[in-house]
Write a protein that holds these residues in place. Structure first.
Motif, PDB file in Angstrom:
ATOM      1  N   GLU C  33     114.173 -19.466 121.603  1.00 43.14           N
ATOM      2  CA  GLU C  33     112.927 -18.690 121.580  1.00 43.14           C
ATOM      3  C   GLU C  33     112.672 -18.108 120.197  1.00 43.14           C
ATOM      4  O   GLU C  33     111.569 -18.173 119.664  1.00 43.14           O
ATOM      5  N   HIS C  34     113.734 -17.549 119.631  1.00 48.98           N
ATOM      6  CA  HIS C  34     113.614 -16.922 118.315  1.00 48.98           C
ATOM      7  C   HIS C  34     113.085 -17.916 117.291  1.00 48.98           C
ATOM      8  O   HIS C  34     112.171 -17.628 116.517  1.00 48.98           O
ATOM      9  N   LEU C  35     113.683 -19.115 117.338  1.00 55.66           N
ATOM     10  CA  LEU C  35     113.275 -20.164 116.397  1.00 55.66           C
ATOM     11  C   LEU C  35     111.823 -20.565 116.628  1.00 55.66           C
ATOM     12  O   LEU C  35     111.033 -20.672 115.678  1.00 55.66           O
ATOM     13  N   ALA C  36     111.487 -20.784 117.910  1.00 56.03           N
ATOM     14  CA  ALA C  36     110.141 -21.240 118.227  1.00 56.03           C
ATOM     15  C   ALA C  36     109.105 -20.209 117.792  1.00 56.03           C
ATOM     16  O   ALA C  36     108.099 -20.542 117.170  1.00 56.03           O
ATOM     17  N   PHE C  37     109.361 -18.935 118.085  1.00 55.17           N
ATOM     18  CA  PHE C  37     108.420 -17.885 117.694  1.00 55.17           C
ATOM     19  C   PHE C  37     108.280 -17.828 116.173  1.00 55.17           C
ATOM     20  O   PHE C  37     107.181 -17.702 115.634  1.00 55.17           O
ATOM     21  N   THR C  38     109.437 -17.925 115.498  1.00 49.75           N
ATOM     22  CA  THR C  38     109.402 -17.855 114.037  1.00 49.75           C
ATOM     23  C   THR C  38     108.516 -18.964 113.482  1.00 49.75           C
ATOM     24  O   THR C  38     107.632 -18.715 112.653  1.00 49.75           O
ATOM     25  N   VAL C  39     108.751 -20.184 113.977  1.00 51.65           N
ATOM     26  CA  VAL C  39     107.988 -21.317 113.455  1.00 51.65           C
ATOM     27  C   VAL C  39     106.491 -21.110 113.697  1.00 51.65           C
ATOM     28  O   VAL C  39     105.665 -21.254 112.795  1.00 51.65           O
ATOM     29  N   VAL C  40     106.143 -20.744 114.922  1.00 55.90           N
ATOM     30  CA  VAL C  40     104.727 -20.584 115.261  1.00 55.90           C
ATOM     31  C   VAL C  40     104.078 -19.493 114.402  1.00 55.90           C
ATOM     32  O   VAL C  40     103.014 -19.680 113.803  1.00 55.90           O
ATOM     33  N   ILE C  41     104.758 -18.362 114.319  1.00 52.05           N
ATOM     34  CA  ILE C  41     104.158 -17.227 113.595  1.00 52.05           C
ATOM     35  C   ILE C  41     104.043 -17.515 112.106  1.00 52.05           C
ATOM     36  O   ILE C  41     103.009 -17.254 111.487  1.00 52.05           O
ATOM     37  N   VAL C  42     105.102 -18.107 111.527  1.00 51.30           N
ATOM     38  CA  VAL C  42     105.036 -18.412 110.101  1.00 51.30           C
ATOM     39  C   VAL C  42     103.944 -19.453 109.839  1.00 51.30           C
ATOM     40  O   VAL C  42     103.200 -19.356 108.857  1.00 51.30           O
ATOM     41  N   LEU C  43     103.833 -20.425 110.737  1.00 53.38           N
ATOM     42  CA  LEU C  43     102.790 -21.447 110.551  1.00 53.38           C
ATOM     43  C   LEU C  43     101.395 -20.830 110.575  1.00 53.38           C
ATOM     44  O   LEU C  43     100.566 -21.101 109.707  1.00 53.38           O
ATOM     45  N   VAL C  44     101.172 -19.985 111.577  1.00 54.54           N
ATOM     46  CA  VAL C  44      99.854 -19.342 111.667  1.00 54.54           C
ATOM     47  C   VAL C  44      99.583 -18.520 110.412  1.00 54.54           C
ATOM     48  O   VAL C  44      98.515 -18.619 109.795  1.00 54.54           O
ATOM     49  N   ALA C  45     100.577 -17.726 110.013  1.00 51.40           N
ATOM     50  CA  ALA C  45     100.392 -16.881 108.833  1.00 51.40           C
ATOM     51  C   ALA C  45     100.166 -17.736 107.590  1.00 51.40           C
ATOM     52  O   ALA C  45      99.321 -17.418 106.746  1.00 51.40           O
ATOM     53  N   SER C 174     110.177 -15.589 101.918  1.00 44.37           N
ATOM     54  CA  SER C 174     110.135 -14.155 102.215  1.00 44.37           C
ATOM     55  C   SER C 174     109.534 -13.911 103.584  1.00 44.37           C
ATOM     56  O   SER C 174     110.057 -13.134 104.380  1.00 44.37           O
ATOM     57  N   ALA C 175     108.424 -14.589 103.848  1.00 38.00           N
ATOM     58  CA  ALA C 175     107.722 -14.380 105.107  1.00 38.00           C
ATOM     59  C   ALA C 175     108.596 -14.810 106.280  1.00 38.00           C
ATOM     60  O   ALA C 175     108.666 -14.124 107.302  1.00 38.00           O
ATOM     61  N   THR C 176     109.270 -15.943 106.124  1.00 38.22           N
ATOM     62  CA  THR C 176     110.111 -16.438 107.217  1.00 38.22           C
ATOM     63  C   THR C 176     111.251 -15.467 107.513  1.00 38.22           C
ATOM     64  O   THR C 176     111.519 -15.135 108.678  1.00 38.22           O
ATOM     65  N   LEU C 177     111.909 -14.991 106.459  1.00 40.66           N
ATOM     66  CA  LEU C 177     113.009 -14.053 106.677  1.00 40.66           C
ATOM     67  C   LEU C 177     112.486 -12.766 107.302  1.00 40.66           C
ATOM     68  O   LEU C 177     113.126 -12.168 108.174  1.00 40.66           O
ATOM     69  N   GLN C 178     111.314 -12.357 106.843  1.00 35.81           N
ATOM     70  CA  GLN C 178     110.689 -11.162 107.396  1.00 35.81           C
ATOM     71  C   GLN C 178     110.454 -11.336 108.897  1.00 35.81           C
ATOM     72  O   GLN C 178     110.733 -10.434 109.693  1.00 35.81           O
ATOM     73  N   VAL C 179     109.946 -12.509 109.281  1.00 36.10           N
ATOM     74  CA  VAL C 179     109.638 -12.754 110.688  1.00 36.10           C
ATOM     75  C   VAL C 179     110.917 -12.836 111.507  1.00 36.10           C
ATOM     76  O   VAL C 179     111.009 -12.261 112.597  1.00 36.10           O
ATOM     77  N   ILE C 180     111.932 -13.517 110.972  1.00 35.02           N
ATOM     78  CA  ILE C 180     113.203 -13.603 111.708  1.00 35.02           C
ATOM     79  C   ILE C 180     113.751 -12.202 111.970  1.00 35.02           C
ATOM     80  O   ILE C 180     114.188 -11.875 113.079  1.00 35.02           O
TER      81      ILE C 180
END
Ligand code: ATP
Ligand code: MG
Lengths: 373, 217, 267
Positions: C33-45, C174-180
């Motif tokens: 879940e963590h991975l999936a959310f990260t990918v989706v959110i970073v992609l949208v951003a 930076s954004a990805t680490l922030q989201v994780i």
């Protein structure tokens, strides 16, 4: 042929960079735009490939109004070289050069193969092909910039102060190589500089511009030096323009003196016998090497003359060269006798400064006479 | 507005104790982090290998999420999980990690001619650091410190998730009671505190580098 | 609440139970879940930030505004913003649909505010880095590209973006680490999964030493490992998407490396 028909460029802030310019740039020649900073040279140049659009007037490229041609298409047919080259840092040397052929639809392989051939043409080692611009010296970068501009073999080349960021020695080399390239390619080159010496070296014709992008004079270098149109041009062309004009005046047949020369390796004793006014010219295979001072020779008369003993200060003048070269050779020779050489570099004879000056004087009198007639 | 004011008045005892903790948690880690990062940055600026090691280390530390540090530190330090000390140490680590890079870059960026000149007129290494490198690097270090201070403040409230009391409690309180007032109040507190730090460091830099004012047009 | 800590020993015991790994509420499910959310959110951003950043770098418009916004946002606590949005937004979201086994039915009213906060946090580092990168592109290279007859799109794709790539990638990282990291905080929203779920729920069960703390610790360490792996992945990706001529990597010879661009945002 590129023709400017009363072209005006007014920038958005209201400043007029170019004011109703009329200018004809002949095909196959190097036309240099020269003038003080801010006078509108770059603007003029960039209007040719529509990097800047004129406010009014027309620019015709071989009779076609450039505004009728799609900008990208127009630019792919016009080489463009700028100061410090503007190479793409993310591309290798080879891919930089291959840019326009690629844009024109060539395959990567074909474009690269062609780019590799061009490297040699602009005087670059093919081993540099895989390097990135950051790994090149300033001079090498400029050469890549030139290669990139001519890669698609465009008939027209625009160059905006391409050599101004390199040191004088490299600049001279680049200038020489550009002239050699041009002798081969016969492009229509528009070259911008604010260095009048560079303009004189390179230009078939020179367009001197004054502030506001107005044309002060368009003339061949010799004419510009000898007959500046007004005080602005005279001032811009510089104080020693009289002397520099000699660089365009053929020396004609100067009265050459024979000289008893010494071959390298001959005994020093012979130098004393052949010397004139304390100096003897030393040659190797008939090529002049330098002057030897006979009065300073020590007693070892049988020892051979070696290159270390020579004074190398003098310059050489070409037999069919200019008055400037001849005068320079005479003034720079320690013996006071300027060395003149045949076309193949072998010794032809010597000439003195006063003889060259006499020739200059009679030429000037001749010109004065012409002017008053 | 009056709702905020009333809330503040009604709960002032609790809010005051949270505010004190928050102040400590914002100030001490900043000072401790800076104190640790200065010698480390100096060391990193001197040798390539110390630079590589320290920057890799600080990069890795900075990558670890705050909540994770809050959780792991009690194990390493032997503190209680609800102790504010864990939060303070974690924030110190972040400030340190962020500043090491900045200080290293700032010290390395001092023009080498300037350093050569300082050496030439007889400065020892330490004198040179004090008299030349640090003053020249101060504006850059201060900029890093401002970033560190501001993100430090905004991280404090995360500690509420594991139950360490500070002003972040206003958020969790608002969530459990589904009232907006404490949430907004908390946001105002934290943002104001962050801007206070930002302004204070900016003002301090101006005082410490008077020559920069002279150079401004 | 308990004051004597179970410690790493209990973590070992917790990890030894396969159910804690593989179960529907186990570590791996939450990691997924963590991975999936990260990918989706970073992609949208990224879809918002990178095109906007390129446009801003090009035109120079909106930079002051975006810079100020990014700075101010740094001062806003993520938890506060999250809770504000939950209290304000969730009551107005009525959809009960779930998404596969990533989002439980009824999670949407909480997931949307959480995702919104994360996108808001992830946009600034990418935006500022992208426009700074585009602005830092040597104007002569861009000029030469136009002069060679490239269309604006070609100039962007072939020259500007590749030259700005180190900074764009740094922003993405930076954004990805922030989201994780912030996803752990986002789990404060009810029903939102990810590794943070174990941490937040663990806090409720702190009294039970076999459930609470070891789960929190296990999840926390997994998040840290995930962050380090993502960091490494970006470093590796940099080798492939950044031209050596731009990064200065692996180019020898004259020893003149490309100028180092510094990252403007820190992770
Ligand atoms: N994009 C622009 N917007 C407004 N004014 C401009 C712009 N570009 C040039 N100018 C102005 O137009 C005038 C001519 O500029 P231009 O660049 O053509 O001069 P130049 O002869 O090439 O000078 P230099 O030798 O310094 O390169 C200058 O006064 C300059 O300030
Ligand atoms: Mg110019």
């Amino acid at each position: 042929m590129i023709r400017f028909n009363s072209v005006t460029k007014r920038y958005a802030d209201g400043g007029v960079a170019v004011d109703s310019l009329d200018l004809v740039i002949d095909s196959g020649e190097i036309t240099v735009l020269v003038g003080p900073s801010g006078c509108g040279k770059t603007t003029t140049l960039r209007m040719i490939n529509r990097m800047v659009e004129p406010t009014s007037g027309h620019i015709l490229l071989d009779g076609r109004d450039v505004t009728q041609i799609k900008p990208t298409e127009l630019r792919r047919g016009i080489g463009y070289v700028i100061q410090q080259a503007g190479l793409f840092p993310n591309y290798t040397v080879l891919d930089n050069i291959a840019t326009v052929p690629r844009l024109l639809g060539k395959t990567r392989r074909a474009a690269r193969r062609q780019a590799l051939e061009l490297l040699g043409k602009v005087g670059l080692d093919p081993a540099l092909a895989g390097r990135y611009p950051a790994q090149l010296s300033g001079g090498q970068q400029q050469r890549v910039g030139v290669a990139r501009a001519i890669a698609a073999d465009p008939p027209v080349l625009l160059m905006d102060e391409p050599f101004s960021a390199v040191d004088p020695v490299v600049r001279q080399q680049l200038q020489r190589d550009l002239l050699q390239l041009q002798a081969d390619l016969h492009k229509t080159i528009v070259f911008v500089t604010h260095d009048i010496d560079e303009a004189i070296t390179l230009g078939d014709r020179i367009a001197v511009m004054r502030n506001g992008g107005r044309l002060a004079q368009l003339a061949a270098p010799a004419e510009l030096l000898s007959r500046p149109a007004d005080t602005f041009v005279a001032g811009f062309v510089g104080r020693d323009r009289g002397y520099r004009a000699l660089g365009f005046a053929s020396a004609g047949h100067l009265p050459l003196h024979d000289e008893a020369v010494l071959r390298i390796g001959e005994p020093r004793g012979a130098a004393r016998d052949r010397g004139q006014d304390g100096w003897v010219l030393v040659v190797q295979d008939a090529l002049p090497l330098g002057w030897l001072r006979t009065t300073a020779l020590d007693d070892a008369a049988d020892d051979p003359v070696t290159p270390e003993m020579l004074n190398l200060g003098g310059t050489l003048a070409d037999e069919s060269g200019t008055l400037r070269e001849a005068l320079d050779a005479a003034l720079s020779a320690p013996s006071g006798r300027g060395v003149v050489v045949h076309e193949d570099g072998t010794f032809a004879g010597t000439v003195t400064a006063s003889e060259v000056l006499a020739r200059i004087e009679s030429r000037a009198a001749h010109l004065r006479e012409q002017a008053t007639r | 507005m009056t709702a905020l004011w009333d809330y503040l008045r009604d709960n002032h005892a609790e809010i005051q104790s949270w505010a004190v903790t928050t102040l400590w948690l914002s100030l001490l880690p900043l000072l401790a982090g800076l104190a640790l990062a200065l010698p480390a940055g100096w060391l990193a600026a001197r040798h390539a290998w110390t630079r590589d090691t320290l920057l890799a280390l600080s990069g890795a530390l900075y990558t670890i999420p705050s909540l994770v540090l809050f959780l792991v530190l009690p194990e390493l330090l032997g503190t209680r999980i609800l102790s504010a000390v864990n939060v303070g140490v974690a924030l110190t680590i972040y400030v340190f990690a962020l500043l090491v890079r900045t200080i290293t870059d700032a010290l390395t960026a001092v023009p080498s001619e300037l350093l050569a000149a300082a050496t030439a007129i007889g400065h020892s290494n330490l004198q040179r650091l004090w008299a030349v490198q640090l003053p020249v690097a101060t504006p850059v270090i201060a900029a890093g410190l401002r970033v560190a201070a501001v993100s430090n403040v905004s991280l404090i409230s995360v500690a509420s998730i594991i139950g360490v009391s500070q002003l972040g409690q206003l958020f969790t309180l608002g969530e459990s009671t589904e009232t907006l007032t404490p949430i907004v109040l908390g946001l105002i507190f934290f943002v104001v505190l962050a801007f206070l730090y930002d302004g204070a460091i900016l003002a301090l830099t101006r005082v410490l580098t008077p020559w920069r004012k002279a150079a401004r047009p | 609440m308990s004051s004597d800590l179970p410690g790493f020993a209990s973590l070992g015991r917790w990890l030894n139970d396969p159910d804690n790994w593989l179960g529907s509420g186990g570590l791996l499910a939450h990691l997924r879940e963590h991975l999936a959310f990260t990918v989706v959110i970073v992609l949208v951003a990224a879809l918002i930030a990178i095109p906007a950043g390129i446009w801003m770098g090009h035109t120079g418009k909106g930079i002051l505004l975006a810079g100020g916004f990014a700075n101010a946002l740094r001062a806003v606590p993520a938890l506060g913003l999250l809770i504000l949005l939950i209290v304000e937004l969730s009551p107005h979201i009525h959809s009960r649909t779930g998404v596969g086994n990533l989002l439980a039915p009824g999670a949407l009213p909480y997931f949307i505010p959480a995702a919104l906060v994360l996108v808001i946090l992830a946009v600034p580092p990418m935006l500022t880095n992208t426009y700074a990168g585009i602005q830092a592109v040597d104007p002569r290279a861009a000029d030469a590209a136009r002069g060679a007859g490239m269309s604006p799109l070609q100039v962007a794709l072939r020259v500007e973006i590749p030259c700005a790539m180190p900074l764009i990638l740094a922003g993405l990282r930076s954004a990805t680490l922030q989201v994780i990291a912030s996803l752990t905080v986002a789990a404060y929203a009810p029903l939102v999964g990810g590794l943070g779920r174990l941490i937040v729920d663990g806090q409720q069960n702190l009294i039970d030493p076999s459930l609470g703390y070891p789960a929190m610790l296990g999840a926390g360490i997994t998040v840290a490992v995930l962050a380090l792996v993502a960091d490494g992945a970006f470093a590796l990706a940099g080798r492939y998407v950044i031209s050596p001529g731009v990064s200065g990597r692996r180019i020898r010879g004259r020893g003149t490396a490309a100028p180092q661009q510094s990252t403007l945002t820190e992770s």
